[in-house]
Design an enzyme around this catalytic site. Sequence first.
Site, short mmCIF file in Angstrom:
data_model
loop_
_atom_site.label_atom_id
_atom_site.label_comp_id
_atom_site.label_asym_id
_atom_site.label_seq_id
_atom_site.Cartn_x
_atom_site.Cartn_y
_atom_site.Cartn_z
CB SER A 27 -0.96 -0.05 1.19
OG SER A 27 -1.93 0.96 1.11
CG ASP A 86 -6.54 -1.05 -4.31
OD1 ASP A 86 -6.87 0.09 -3.95
OD2 ASP A 86 -5.45 -1.57 -4.02
CG HIS A 139 -6.06 -1.15 -0.53
ND1 HIS A 139 -5.17 -0.91 -1.55
CD2 HIS A 139 -5.43 -0.82 0.61
CE1 HIS A 139 -4.03 -0.45 -1.04
NE2 HIS A 139 -4.16 -0.38 0.28
#
Length: 312
Positions: free
Chosen positions: A157, A254, A284
């Site tokens: 991320s 995502d 996500h």
Amino acid sequence: MTYRYDADLVAAAGNFGVFDLTDPRKTRASLIAASVGKPAPDTTGVEVTDLEVPGPQDNPGVPVRVYRPADMAEDLPAVLNIHGGGFVIGRIEVDDHTCLDIARRVNAVVVSVGYRLAPEHPYPAGLEDCYAALEWLAANAGELRVDAARIAVHGISAGGGLSAGVALLARDRSGPELAFQYLDLPELDDRRDTLSMARFTDTPGWNTPNAEISWRHYLGERAGGDDVPVYAAPGRAKDLSGLPPAYVTALEYDPCRDEAVAYAENLFAAGVPVETHVFSGAYHLAYLMPTAKVSLRRAEERITVLRAALRG
């Protein structure tokens, strides 16, 4: 919108309200409180050491956690791990299980970075902390029993975006030579002008509104403007030549999906060896459900890819 989530992820989809980034301090406190009483990770076969290494010039030291396979008989490859959290939340501890898994199964030394968080410490503080940790790792390779020619950077991320930024800095500063970059669901582009950003406004935990808040905490009012450095938002970079080989993952639902895929394509265009995988049916924060089949596949692929990159 209606999303066709993987069956393993449907039940958990409503459980991520804690990831409200409008008040990072409150969210950090909530996450720490939620972790109280949980069992400590199993460190069998791995020596875990907490250190503070020199920080960027005129800045505080950087906390790192070193995971070293026990009974090392040779110099090992190393992985610099950078946790996620939208640049504003997250701690070294959140990646304990991932780092222990890499240390055991790749047989590598893992150095995980506790970088400074926005908005208290906006760009470039967190990135410079991560780069300082890389410099320390390379400079102390002998003491750490690390093969300095086999160092990778790995992040999930925001950690994936920071990992890409570290790779760019290492290239442009003639710094430590990275052997590989593993960019997992990377947050790369503050402009947020992709189809996935436009579409996934209500996905669990991480969605377009959160992405906007995250970048504003990290970059301030210049987020989305014309003067954002490529090291802050690597998706803006025009020249990706000379970067280390990469593996880039993305998830179907995502908002960061398209910027991750675009970055992989731009690495291809620059002549950088790249492998990319878009996992279908996942949002996500699916990586927080480690028993879901898609999460197990991602975890297994991480080990396979890092072994191939660092051990041949």
